[in-house]
Write a protein that holds these residues in place. Structure first.
Motif, PDB file in Angstrom:
ATOM      1  N   HIS A 115       0.864  -1.174   0.000  1.00 11.93           N
ATOM      2  CA  HIS A 115       0.000   0.000   0.000  1.00 11.93           C
ATOM      3  C   HIS A 115       0.900   1.223   0.000  1.00 11.93           C
ATOM      4  O   HIS A 115       1.343   1.667   1.048  1.00 11.93           O
ATOM      5  N   HIS A 116       1.169   1.750  -1.182  1.00 11.00           N
ATOM      6  CA  HIS A 116       2.143   2.838  -1.292  1.00 11.00           C
ATOM      7  C   HIS A 116       1.642   4.137  -0.667  1.00 11.00           C
ATOM      8  O   HIS A 116       2.432   5.041  -0.431  1.00 11.00           O
ATOM      9  N   ASP A 117       0.348   4.204  -0.356  1.00 14.96           N
ATOM     10  CA  ASP A 117      -0.174   5.382   0.328  1.00 14.96           C
ATOM     11  C   ASP A 117      -0.176   5.200   1.840  1.00 14.96           C
ATOM     12  O   ASP A 117      -0.540   6.099   2.585  1.00 14.96           O
ATOM     13  N   MET A 118       0.271   4.048   2.308  1.00 19.29           N
ATOM     14  CA  MET A 118       0.321   3.756   3.738  1.00 19.29           C
ATOM     15  C   MET A 118       1.491   4.528   4.361  1.00 19.29           C
ATOM     16  O   MET A 118       2.570   4.578   3.781  1.00 19.29           O
ATOM     17  N   PRO A 119       1.294   5.134   5.524  1.00 16.25           N
ATOM     18  CA  PRO A 119       2.385   5.897   6.149  1.00 16.25           C
ATOM     19  C   PRO A 119       3.640   5.061   6.365  1.00 16.25           C
ATOM     20  O   PRO A 119       3.579   3.976   6.934  1.00 16.25           O
ATOM     21  N   GLY A 120       4.762   5.573   5.884  1.00 16.93           N
ATOM     22  CA  GLY A 120       6.057   4.955   6.127  1.00 16.93           C
ATOM     23  C   GLY A 120       6.410   3.755   5.281  1.00 16.93           C
ATOM     24  O   GLY A 120       7.494   3.198   5.418  1.00 16.93           O
ATOM     25  N   ILE A 121       5.529   3.338   4.391  1.00 17.69           N
ATOM     26  CA  ILE A 121       5.815   2.143   3.589  1.00 17.69           C
ATOM     27  C   ILE A 121       6.865   2.473   2.529  1.00 17.69           C
ATOM     28  O   ILE A 121       6.880   3.562   1.979  1.00 17.69           O
ATOM     29  N   MET A 122       7.759   1.536   2.292  1.00 19.46           N
ATOM     30  CA  MET A 122       8.790   1.708   1.277  1.00 19.46           C
ATOM     31  C   MET A 122       8.257   1.228  -0.077  1.00 19.46           C
ATOM     32  O   MET A 122       7.515   0.248  -0.142  1.00 19.46           O
ATOM     33  N   SER A 123       8.682   1.898  -1.116  1.00 23.63           N
ATOM     34  CA  SER A 123       8.285   1.485  -2.467  1.00 23.63           C
ATOM     35  C   SER A 123       9.119   0.281  -2.890  1.00 23.63           C
ATOM     36  O   SER A 123      10.149  -0.040  -2.268  1.00 23.63           O
ATOM     37  N   ASP A 124       8.704  -0.371  -3.961  1.00 20.98           N
ATOM     38  CA  ASP A 124       9.489  -1.486  -4.509  1.00 20.98           C
ATOM     39  C   ASP A 124      10.881  -0.998  -4.899  1.00 20.98           C
ATOM     40  O   ASP A 124      11.875  -1.704  -4.703  1.00 20.98           O
ATOM     41  N   ASP A 139      23.964   0.286   6.168  1.00 20.07           N
ATOM     42  CA  ASP A 139      23.607   0.732   7.512  1.00 20.07           C
ATOM     43  C   ASP A 139      22.873   2.071   7.477  1.00 20.07           C
ATOM     44  O   ASP A 139      21.814   2.227   8.086  1.00 20.07           O
ATOM     45  N   LYS A 140      23.455   3.029   6.746  1.00 15.11           N
ATOM     46  CA  LYS A 140      22.870   4.366   6.672  1.00 15.11           C
ATOM     47  C   LYS A 140      21.490   4.337   6.008  1.00 15.11           C
ATOM     48  O   LYS A 140      20.538   4.926   6.511  1.00 15.11           O
ATOM     49  N   ALA A 141      21.367   3.643   4.887  1.00 18.79           N
ATOM     50  CA  ALA A 141      20.083   3.555   4.178  1.00 18.79           C
ATOM     51  C   ALA A 141      19.044   2.817   5.026  1.00 18.79           C
ATOM     52  O   ALA A 141      17.888   3.238   5.107  1.00 18.79           O
ATOM     53  N   PHE A 142      19.454   1.728   5.660  1.00 17.15           N
ATOM     54  CA  PHE A 142      18.543   0.956   6.510  1.00 17.15           C
ATOM     55  C   PHE A 142      17.997   1.830   7.634  1.00 17.15           C
ATOM     56  O   PHE A 142      16.793   1.848   7.886  1.00 17.15           O
ATOM     57  N   LEU A 143      18.882   2.550   8.312  1.00 15.41           N
ATOM     58  CA  LEU A 143      18.455   3.381   9.438  1.00 15.41           C
ATOM     59  C   LEU A 143      17.504   4.487   8.983  1.00 15.41           C
ATOM     60  O   LEU A 143      16.467   4.705   9.611  1.00 15.41           O
ATOM     61  N   ARG A 144      17.837   5.152   7.901  1.00 18.91           N
ATOM     62  CA  ARG A 144      16.959   6.221   7.394  1.00 18.91           C
ATOM     63  C   ARG A 144      15.592   5.674   6.995  1.00 18.91           C
ATOM     64  O   ARG A 144      14.555   6.272   7.306  1.00 18.91           O
ATOM     65  N   MET A 145      15.601   4.553   6.288  1.00 17.76           N
ATOM     66  CA  MET A 145      14.342   3.963   5.833  1.00 17.76           C
ATOM     67  C   MET A 145      13.521   3.424   7.003  1.00 17.76           C
ATOM     68  O   MET A 145      12.298   3.589   7.044  1.00 17.76           O
ATOM     69  N   MET A 146      14.188   2.805   7.964  1.00 13.25           N
ATOM     70  CA  MET A 146      13.460   2.233   9.094  1.00 13.25           C
ATOM     71  C   MET A 146      12.896   3.330  10.004  1.00 13.25           C
ATOM     72  O   MET A 146      11.817   3.161  10.578  1.00 13.25           O
ATOM     73  N   ILE A 147      13.599   4.470  10.101  1.00  6.38           N
ATOM     74  CA  ILE A 147      13.042   5.599  10.860  1.00  6.38           C
ATOM     75  C   ILE A 147      11.734   6.042  10.211  1.00  6.38           C
ATOM     76  O   ILE A 147      10.713   6.214  10.889  1.00  6.38           O
ATOM     77  N   GLU A 148      11.750   6.210   8.891  1.00  7.51           N
ATOM     78  CA  GLU A 148      10.527   6.605   8.173  1.00  7.51           C
ATOM     79  C   GLU A 148       9.432   5.552   8.337  1.00  7.51           C
ATOM     80  O   GLU A 148       8.262   5.870   8.553  1.00  7.51           O
ATOM     81  N   HIS A 149       9.837   4.285   8.237  1.00 12.55           N
ATOM     82  CA  HIS A 149       8.891   3.175   8.383  1.00 12.55           C
ATOM     83  C   HIS A 149       8.255   3.187   9.768  1.00 12.55           C
ATOM     84  O   HIS A 149       7.034   3.069   9.908  1.00 12.55           O
ATOM     85  N   HIS A 150       9.074   3.322  10.795  1.00 14.24           N
ATOM     86  CA  HIS A 150       8.585   3.355  12.176  1.00 14.24           C
ATOM     87  C   HIS A 150       7.676   4.565  12.415  1.00 14.24           C
ATOM     88  O   HIS A 150       6.671   4.454  13.117  1.00 14.24           O
ATOM     89  N   ARG A 151       8.041   5.703  11.862  1.00 10.27           N
ATOM     90  CA  ARG A 151       7.192   6.892  12.027  1.00 10.27           C
ATOM     91  C   ARG A 151       5.802   6.635  11.444  1.00 10.27           C
ATOM     92  O   ARG A 151       4.795   7.059  12.015  1.00 10.27           O
TER      93      ARG A 151
END
Length: 192
Positions: A115-124, A139-151
């Motif tokens: 669900h690309h409109d879902m908050p924090g979901i990553m695109s393909d 490490d850097k990409a994972f942390l940035r993406m996971m912060i957005e995902h968690h938010r």
């Protein structure tokens, strides 16, 4: 003849219904609920928000588990690997719990597509890019993406807390807000 049957049947039906409602307990206490009544009550103790929360949080958690599963072979930081293992350990059982709720509620299972409109979901595209990285870049990409995902998860959990009805779903939402907010703080520290 029809009128005579109706005159006998209606009072008999009324008497039978009244008898069903009488617990036989004249002391005023309520009879205990049967197991089938308890299950019906449990199924009824949810609303549309609870269903939507579970249906959206399941694929959201699945993506977080997928992202976390990349860390053991790609991350260079032991702290990132530990964090990822904790995310996977916490969220996999929550997926099972929410799947069980949907089944008990007679609600459709979580949607399988992203669900690309879902908050924090990553695109393909985001997921493909993350899978291509290793070491410090991962490490850097994972942390940035996971912060957005968690938010995004925290946003969805707060909506459940505001509008949900089911006590278990609201408790899980509160736990998600608490744990994922703490993990966001940890990840921000690791990015410094």
């Amino acid at each position: 003849m029809k009128r005579a049957i109706a005159l006998v049947a209606v009072p008999a039906l009324a008497f039978a219904l009244a008898a069903c409602g009488d617990s036989g307990d004249k002391g005023g206490s309520k009879p205990s609920a049967s197991p089938s009544m308890s299950m019906s009550a449990a199924q009824a103790s949810h609303n549309e928000q609870d269903v939507m929360f579970a249906q959206m949080m399941i694929p959201h958690h699945r993506q977080a588990v997928e992202m976390a599963g990349l860390a053991p072979s790609r991350a260079s930081s032991a702290q990132v690997k530990t964090l990822a293992a904790g995310i996977e350990k916490a969220q996999a059982p929550e997926i099972e719990k929410m799947t069980g709720w949907l089944k008990a509620w007679g609600a459709p299972a979580a949607m399988t597509g992203m669900h690309h409109d879902m908050p924090g979901i990553m695109s393909d595209k985001d997921m493909t890019a993350l899978k291509a990285l290793k070491g410090a870049a991962f490490d850097k990409a994972f942390l940035r993406m996971m912060i957005e995902h968690h938010r995004g998860a925290v946003t969805m959990a707060r909506a459940e807390d505001r509008s949900g009805q089911n006590a278990d779903a609201k408790a899980l939402a509160a736990s998600i807000v608490r744990t994922q907010s703490a993990e966001i703080a940890t990840m921000r520290d690791l990015l410094k």
